[in-house]
Scaffold this motif. Structure first.
Motif, PDB file in Angstrom:
ATOM      1  N   ILE A  28      -4.510   5.035   4.349  1.00  0.00           N
ATOM      2  CA  ILE A  28      -5.704   5.302   5.156  1.00  0.00           C
ATOM      3  C   ILE A  28      -6.459   3.980   5.215  1.00  0.00           C
ATOM      4  O   ILE A  28      -6.721   3.369   4.176  1.00  0.00           O
ATOM      5  CB  ILE A  28      -6.574   6.390   4.496  1.00  0.00           C
ATOM      6  N   VAL A  29      -6.805   3.520   6.417  1.00  0.00           N
ATOM      7  CA  VAL A  29      -7.387   2.188   6.551  1.00  0.00           C
ATOM      8  C   VAL A  29      -8.727   2.231   7.277  1.00  0.00           C
ATOM      9  O   VAL A  29      -8.850   2.861   8.329  1.00  0.00           O
ATOM     10  CB  VAL A  29      -6.432   1.238   7.310  1.00  0.00           C
TER      11      VAL A  29
ATOM     12  N   PRO B 117       0.828  -1.205   0.000  1.00  0.00           N
ATOM     13  CA  PRO B 117       0.000   0.000   0.000  1.00  0.00           C
ATOM     14  C   PRO B 117       0.865   1.260   0.000  1.00  0.00           C
ATOM     15  O   PRO B 117       1.931   1.286   0.612  1.00  0.00           O
ATOM     16  CB  PRO B 117      -0.797  -0.113   1.296  1.00  0.00           C
ATOM     17  N   GLN B 118       0.412   2.253  -0.700  1.00  0.00           N
ATOM     18  CA  GLN B 118       1.150   3.504  -0.828  1.00  0.00           C
ATOM     19  C   GLN B 118       0.539   4.579   0.069  1.00  0.00           C
ATOM     20  O   GLN B 118      -0.640   4.526   0.404  1.00  0.00           O
ATOM     21  CB  GLN B 118       1.135   3.979  -2.289  1.00  0.00           C
ATOM     22  N   ARG B 119       1.351   5.550   0.415  1.00  0.00           N
ATOM     23  CA  ARG B 119       0.893   6.681   1.227  1.00  0.00           C
ATOM     24  C   ARG B 119      -0.335   7.313   0.579  1.00  0.00           C
ATOM     25  O   ARG B 119      -0.353   7.594  -0.609  1.00  0.00           O
ATOM     26  CB  ARG B 119       2.011   7.714   1.348  1.00  0.00           C
ATOM     27  N   GLY B 120      -1.398   7.464   1.387  1.00  0.00           N
ATOM     28  CA  GLY B 120      -2.620   8.107   0.922  1.00  0.00           C
ATOM     29  C   GLY B 120      -3.639   7.178   0.282  1.00  0.00           C
ATOM     30  O   GLY B 120      -4.787   7.558   0.111  1.00  0.00           O
TER      31      GLY B 120
ATOM     32  N   ALA C 136      -5.841   9.454  12.900  1.00  0.00           N
ATOM     33  CA  ALA C 136      -6.344  10.283  11.804  1.00  0.00           C
ATOM     34  C   ALA C 136      -6.453   9.505  10.497  1.00  0.00           C
ATOM     35  O   ALA C 136      -7.130   9.944   9.567  1.00  0.00           O
ATOM     36  CB  ALA C 136      -5.430  11.500  11.604  1.00  0.00           C
ATOM     37  N   ARG C 137      -5.806   8.326  10.427  1.00  0.00           N
ATOM     38  CA  ARG C 137      -5.827   7.510   9.200  1.00  0.00           C
ATOM     39  C   ARG C 137      -6.354   6.103   9.419  1.00  0.00           C
ATOM     40  O   ARG C 137      -6.620   5.382   8.464  1.00  0.00           O
ATOM     41  CB  ARG C 137      -4.413   7.402   8.603  1.00  0.00           C
ATOM     42  N   GLY C 138      -6.458   5.682  10.675  1.00  0.00           N
ATOM     43  CA  GLY C 138      -6.886   4.319  10.974  1.00  0.00           C
ATOM     44  C   GLY C 138      -8.239   4.297  11.646  1.00  0.00           C
ATOM     45  O   GLY C 138      -8.396   4.805  12.754  1.00  0.00           O
TER      46      GLY C 138
END
Length: 144
Positions: free
Chosen positions: A94-95, A68-71, A119-121
């Motif tokens: 982001i997951v 997976p890549q950033r973003g 903020a992303r999980g």
């Protein structure tokens, strides 16, 4: 290719005693995925072997194909303790992780908080299926 630097965990269901060298309770561990270090929480009495990153089949998929890549947005259905969620977050994705088992969802959420990935999980304590309704969830561990 990167490798997963996590040791195998022990899972127990029912009244089984831990093998020598294992203490019952929650522990913090460190994982490495594609050169990125992260922390995760596991509990010895949660019935899930998915955190065994060194398992032959899963590590092959992760090391060969999972990048997976950033973003990027990752949807992890049946996330367990975070076999795909945690490395994805470590890589900057982001997951949205869906896990119906309360104990596993709570430990996964704690791992996300520990790494400050809130903020992303996003951990959703709910099961997904092609039909609407309710079903019994049976969680178990079957040693090989």
């Amino acid at each position: 290719m990167g490798s997963l630097g996590l040791e195998k965990s022990w899972a127990v269901c029912g009244s089984s005693a831990p093998p020598p060298g294992f203490s019952v309770g929650k522990t913090q561990e460190v994982g490495v995925y594609r050169g990125t270090t992260f922390q995760f929480v596991k509990h010895s009495d949660v019935c899930n072997s998915a955190i065994q990153f060194n398992g032959m089949e899963e590590s092959h998929v992760l090391n060969q194909w999972w990048n997976p890549q950033r973003g990027e947005v990752v949807i992890d259905v049946g996330a367990g303790l975070g076999l795909y969620t945690l490395p994805s977050l470590a890589m900057g994705a982001i997951v949205h992780a869906f896990e119906p088992d309360v104990a596993q969802a709570e430990l996964l959420a704690e791992s996300v908080r520990l790494n400050r990935w809130g903020a992303r999980g996003f951990i959703w304590q709910i099961g997904l299926h092609r039909w609407n309704g309710e079903a019994d969830l049976h969680v178990g561990f079957a040693p090989r």
